[in-house]
Design a protein around this motif. Structure first.
Motif, mmCIF file in Angstrom:
data_model
loop_
_atom_site.group_PDB
_atom_site.id
_atom_site.type_symbol
_atom_site.label_atom_id
_atom_site.label_comp_id
_atom_site.label_asym_id
_atom_site.label_seq_id
_atom_site.Cartn_x
_atom_site.Cartn_y
_atom_site.Cartn_z
ATOM 1 N N VAL A 3 32.404 119.821 29.061
ATOM 2 C CA VAL A 3 32.355 119.731 27.677
ATOM 3 C C VAL A 3 31.449 119.569 27.212
ATOM 4 C CG1 VAL A 3 33.840 118.795 25.644
ATOM 5 C CG2 VAL A 3 34.861 119.219 27.849
ATOM 6 N N TYR A 4 30.873 120.081 25.934
ATOM 7 C CA TYR A 4 29.539 119.927 25.199
ATOM 8 C C TYR A 4 29.708 119.339 23.943
ATOM 9 C CZ TYR A 4 25.115 120.946 22.128
ATOM 10 O OH TYR A 4 24.341 121.118 20.726
ATOM 11 N N SER A 5 29.111 118.858 22.915
ATOM 12 C CA SER A 5 29.222 118.264 21.846
ATOM 13 C C SER A 5 27.645 117.802 21.902
ATOM 14 C CB SER A 5 29.864 116.554 22.067
ATOM 15 O OG SER A 5 30.192 116.578 20.625
ATOM 16 N N PRO A 6 27.327 117.912 20.546
ATOM 17 C CA PRO A 6 25.612 117.551 20.211
ATOM 18 C C PRO A 6 25.704 115.427 20.080
ATOM 19 C CG PRO A 6 26.737 118.971 18.520
ATOM 20 C CD PRO A 6 27.593 118.505 19.590
ATOM 21 N N SER A 7 26.874 115.011 20.603
ATOM 22 C CA SER A 7 26.492 113.537 20.313
ATOM 23 C C SER A 7 28.345 113.509 20.931
ATOM 24 C CB SER A 7 26.642 112.660 19.091
ATOM 25 O OG SER A 7 27.606 112.876 18.399
ATOM 26 N N ILE A 8 28.073 112.012 21.246
ATOM 27 C CA ILE A 8 29.107 112.004 22.490
ATOM 28 C C ILE A 8 29.647 110.180 22.043
ATOM 29 C CG2 ILE A 8 30.445 112.004 25.261
ATOM 30 C CD1 ILE A 8 28.061 113.166 26.207
ATOM 31 N N PRO A 9 30.155 110.415 21.109
ATOM 32 C CA PRO A 9 30.539 109.034 20.305
ATOM 33 C C PRO A 9 31.963 108.386 21.622
ATOM 34 C CG PRO A 9 31.832 110.866 18.983
ATOM 35 C CD PRO A 9 30.819 111.900 20.302
ATOM 36 N N ALA A 10 32.883 107.620 21.263
ATOM 37 C CA ALA A 10 33.334 106.582 22.077
ATOM 38 C C ALA A 10 35.085 106.715 21.841
ATOM 39 C CB ALA A 10 33.300 104.888 22.048
ATOM 40 N N ARG A 11 35.591 107.880 20.636
ATOM 41 C CA ARG A 11 36.823 108.174 20.214
ATOM 42 C C ARG A 11 36.403 109.757 21.525
ATOM 43 N NH1 ARG A 11 37.247 108.015 13.931
ATOM 44 N NH2 ARG A 11 37.946 105.531 13.819
ATOM 45 N N LEU A 12 35.763 110.319 21.525
ATOM 46 C CA LEU A 12 35.646 112.220 22.091
ATOM 47 C C LEU A 12 35.755 111.913 23.413
ATOM 48 C CD1 LEU A 12 35.198 114.970 21.628
ATOM 49 C CD2 LEU A 12 32.261 114.240 22.747
ATOM 50 N N HIS A 13 34.460 110.244 24.017
ATOM 51 C CA HIS A 13 35.049 110.096 25.673
ATOM 52 C C HIS A 13 36.834 109.969 25.557
ATOM 53 C CE1 HIS A 13 33.978 108.066 29.388
ATOM 54 N NE2 HIS A 13 32.908 108.924 29.283
ATOM 55 N N TYR A 14 36.793 109.220 25.032
ATOM 56 C CA TYR A 14 38.676 108.691 25.161
ATOM 57 C C TYR A 14 39.835 109.834 25.421
ATOM 58 C CZ TYR A 14 43.227 107.000 24.048
ATOM 59 O OH TYR A 14 44.625 106.182 23.741
ATOM 60 N N VAL A 15 39.312 110.473 24.343
ATOM 61 C CA VAL A 15 40.023 112.112 24.569
ATOM 62 C C VAL A 15 40.007 112.829 25.699
ATOM 63 C CG1 VAL A 15 38.645 113.438 22.664
ATOM 64 C CG2 VAL A 15 41.919 113.002 22.882
ATOM 65 N N LEU A 59 36.012 124.804 20.285
ATOM 66 C CA LEU A 59 37.051 124.321 19.212
ATOM 67 C C LEU A 59 35.716 123.667 18.477
ATOM 68 C CD1 LEU A 59 38.822 121.773 21.527
ATOM 69 C CD2 LEU A 59 39.519 123.570 19.960
ATOM 70 N N ARG A 60 35.968 124.319 17.504
ATOM 71 C CA ARG A 60 34.759 123.433 16.373
ATOM 72 C C ARG A 60 35.577 122.593 15.445
ATOM 73 N NH1 ARG A 60 33.555 126.904 10.877
ATOM 74 N NH2 ARG A 60 31.946 125.132 9.702
ATOM 75 N N PRO A 61 34.846 121.633 15.022
ATOM 76 C CA PRO A 61 35.610 119.447 15.322
ATOM 77 C C PRO A 61 35.508 119.626 14.060
ATOM 78 C CG PRO A 61 33.122 119.619 16.330
ATOM 79 C CD PRO A 61 33.499 121.221 15.954
ATOM 80 N N HIS A 62 36.762 118.418 13.451
ATOM 81 C CA HIS A 62 37.186 117.856 12.678
ATOM 82 C C HIS A 62 35.840 116.668 12.695
ATOM 83 C CE1 HIS A 62 39.278 114.725 9.925
ATOM 84 N NE2 HIS A 62 39.832 116.080 9.481
ATOM 85 N N SER A 63 35.653 115.949 11.552
ATOM 86 C CA SER A 63 35.092 115.120 11.254
ATOM 87 C C SER A 63 35.967 113.484 12.407
ATOM 88 C CB SER A 63 34.266 114.928 10.499
ATOM 89 O OG SER A 63 35.840 114.130 9.681
ATOM 90 N N LEU A 64 37.196 113.343 12.432
ATOM 91 C CA LEU A 64 37.348 112.182 13.266
ATOM 92 C C LEU A 64 37.125 111.432 14.094
ATOM 93 C CD1 LEU A 64 39.627 110.347 12.492
ATOM 94 C CD2 LEU A 64 41.099 111.449 13.808
ATOM 95 N N LEU A 65 36.331 112.475 15.537
ATOM 96 C CA LEU A 65 35.961 111.600 16.378
ATOM 97 C C LEU A 65 34.626 111.249 16.247
ATOM 98 C CD1 LEU A 65 37.270 113.815 19.135
ATOM 99 C CD2 LEU A 65 38.455 112.086 18.067
ATOM 100 N N PHE A 66 33.670 111.908 15.034
ATOM 101 C CA PHE A 66 32.360 111.954 14.997
ATOM 102 C C PHE A 66 32.364 110.537 13.438
ATOM 103 C CE2 PHE A 66 32.657 115.201 16.534
ATOM 104 C CZ PHE A 66 32.000 115.761 17.814
ATOM 105 N N GLU A 67 34.000 110.134 13.485
ATOM 106 C CA GLU A 67 33.117 107.930 12.317
ATOM 107 C C GLU A 67 33.632 106.579 12.944
ATOM 108 O OE1 GLU A 67 36.221 111.154 9.150
ATOM 109 O OE2 GLU A 67 36.676 109.730 9.760
ATOM 110 N N GLU A 356 36.222 99.896 18.699
ATOM 111 C CA GLU A 356 35.697 101.514 18.688
ATOM 112 C C GLU A 356 36.418 101.192 20.351
ATOM 113 O OE1 GLU A 356 35.842 104.419 17.357
ATOM 114 O OE2 GLU A 356 36.127 103.369 15.505
ATOM 115 N N SER A 357 36.234 100.544 21.322
ATOM 116 C CA SER A 357 36.314 101.226 23.062
ATOM 117 C C SER A 357 38.364 101.029 23.266
ATOM 118 C CB SER A 357 36.133 99.670 23.325
ATOM 119 O OG SER A 357 37.150 98.521 22.912
ATOM 120 N N THR A 358 37.580 102.137 24.595
ATOM 121 C CA THR A 358 39.192 102.553 25.844
ATOM 122 C C THR A 358 39.580 100.549 26.201
ATOM 123 O OG1 THR A 358 38.575 104.778 25.489
ATOM 124 C CG2 THR A 358 40.053 103.696 27.065
#
Length: 432
Positions: A3-15, A59-67, A356-358
């Motif tokens: 999976v590619y994303s310009p940034s990898i926030p904790a939420r994206l890593h979790y899901v 998959l075009r992202p919604h903003s939720l995982l980057f908030e 913001e942690s698993t």
């Protein structure tokens, strides 16, 4: 799966960890390096605002995982292939499945101020699943199954993994006995109430039970043992171990020989857990004491729990469980209605939205509880049987984990619960 994303926030890593394990048996790999992504062979998902290659699932992202933090979300629910969906967006899929799954699993909607029910719990009527009529569906599992087919269509060599369907029967021992082994003050008070209210049948039954002439109405333990032996099921038992009685904590006390014998008997044969008292929800220091008492009595390390009355507050209660050494919790459901509180029928790790942690707390969601059917939904035993059957079929269809909650009180011989033991036995015999 990459999976590619310009940034990898904790939420994206979790899901991606959750979806990856459901789809392939292991978390998705993540990269924020566009060149690595473009050069990588095989199946890959581009989770970014723009398409960047030909051989990708976009998959075009919604903003939720980057908030970060919790803010009001605009939730426009629509129909998609027979299921509800939200966080609509462009791309190869018409909604952001990553963000939608995160929203439901994290219980995002349960943070912050909200309406409470009569027991001070999050009111299920506030939930998106209830308002949009998908509370009775393991929606996340259905989404993932459809997503799997999409990925196989795009990448025919993509290897997937099917989790085995599992049935875990669980039992809460809130009130081990109706009449036996209670203090003389409680016995005298109850008998006086029977006489005052002219409950002659109850008064007579109480006398017979205390004289060992008939079994206690809540004593269903040998009957359950026999049922499990015949069916080959591996149940989980949760014991209330409050050190004093209260309005909602009515079990015999752990200092009683009968409580200790019952706890040891079940610990020798089954997987057991703590049923934290109502009082411990108001005084967190009691949780450690109840666990310590249970461990001392049984000689077992207690790693699992289910909240009494399904009473928990996010994130406070789950943090307290973690601090007490609990690794598994079976409270993810409602104590006011049956259904899928997190819209999922698979175990998942709790994500702490405030930090913001698993976490390492594994949540096992249930979808059916006898008390909900009887007290809240006012079902007859036959209606409850049909409800259980429906949930069982729906969970099996998506290779999920079907978890039911029953109480020893429903499965004994109490007149109030006449017929419930029989439909539970019928259900178990049908599915095993």
């Amino acid at each position: 799966m990459l999976v590619y994303s310009p940034s990898i926030p904790a939420r994206l890593h979790y899901v991606c960890g959750f979806i990856g394990k459901e789809l392939t048996g292991k978390p998705f790999e993540l990269t924020d390096n566009k060149k690595i992504f473009l050069d990588a062979p095989g199946a890959k998902i581009n989770y970014s605002p723009d398409r960047i290659g030909d051989n990708e699932y976009w998959l075009r992202p919604h903003s939720l995982l980057f908030e970060t933090g919790i803010r009001e979300q605009v939730l426009l629910v629509f129909e998609l292939n027979g299921n509800k969906a939200f966080f609509g967006t462009e791309g190869d899929l018409s909604f952001d499945i990553f963000a939608a799954i995160f929203y439901l699993l994290s219980r995002y909607e349960e943070y912050g101020p909200q309406q409470k029910d009569v027991y001070g719990r999050y009111d299920h009527k506030n939930s998106l699943a209830f308002r949009e009529n998908f509370l009775d569906k393991p929606l996340i599992n259905s989404w993932i199954q459809a997503f799997k087919q999409e990925l196989i269509k795009k990448f025919p060599s993509f290897t997937t993994h099917n989790s085995p369907f599992t049935f875990i029967p669980t039992y809460d021992i809130d009130e081990a006995y109706a009449y036996k082994y209670k203090s003389w003050i409680r016995r005298a008070g109850a008998a006086a109430r029977d006489l005052l209210n002219r409950n002659w049948k109850d008064f007579s039954l109480r006398k017979k039970v205390l004289a060992n002439q008939v079994p206690d109405p809540f004593d269903s333990y040998d009957w359950l043992d026999n049922l499990h032996d015949r069916s080959g099921l591996q149940p989980r038992y949760f014991f209330l171990a409050a050190h004093k009685t209260g309005k909602y904590d009515k079990n015999i006390l752990p200092r009683e020989t009968a409580w200790q014998a019952l706890a040891r008997k079940h610990a020798s044969k089954y997987n057991i857990g703590i049923h934290p008292s109502w009082q411990s929800g108001d005084d967190p220091s009691l949780l450690q004491k109840e666990i310590a008492t249970f461990e001392k009595t049984t000689g077992k390390t207690i790693l699992s729990s289910r909240q009494h009355f399904i009473r928990f507050r996010l994130p406070i209660t789950f943090r307290q469980l973690i601090a007490a050494g609990i690794m598994e919790d079976f409270s993810m459901g409602y104590g006011s209605i049956n259904g899928f509180r997190a819209s999922v029928a698979s175990p998942f790790y709790w994500y702490d939205l405030e930090s913001e942690s698993t976490t390492n707390l594994l949540l096992y969601p249930f979808c059916f509880m006898d008390a909900n059917s009887f007290f809240e939904q006012k079902f007859t035993p036959q209606q409850a049987l049909e409800e259980m059957r429906r949930y069982y079929v729906d969970v099996k269809k998506v290779n999920g984990t079907f978890i039911s909650i029953w109480h020893n009180t429903f499965l004994g011989t109490a007149n109030l619960f006449s017929g419930w033991r029989e439909i539970y036995e019928q259900f178990v015999e049908e599915v095993t």
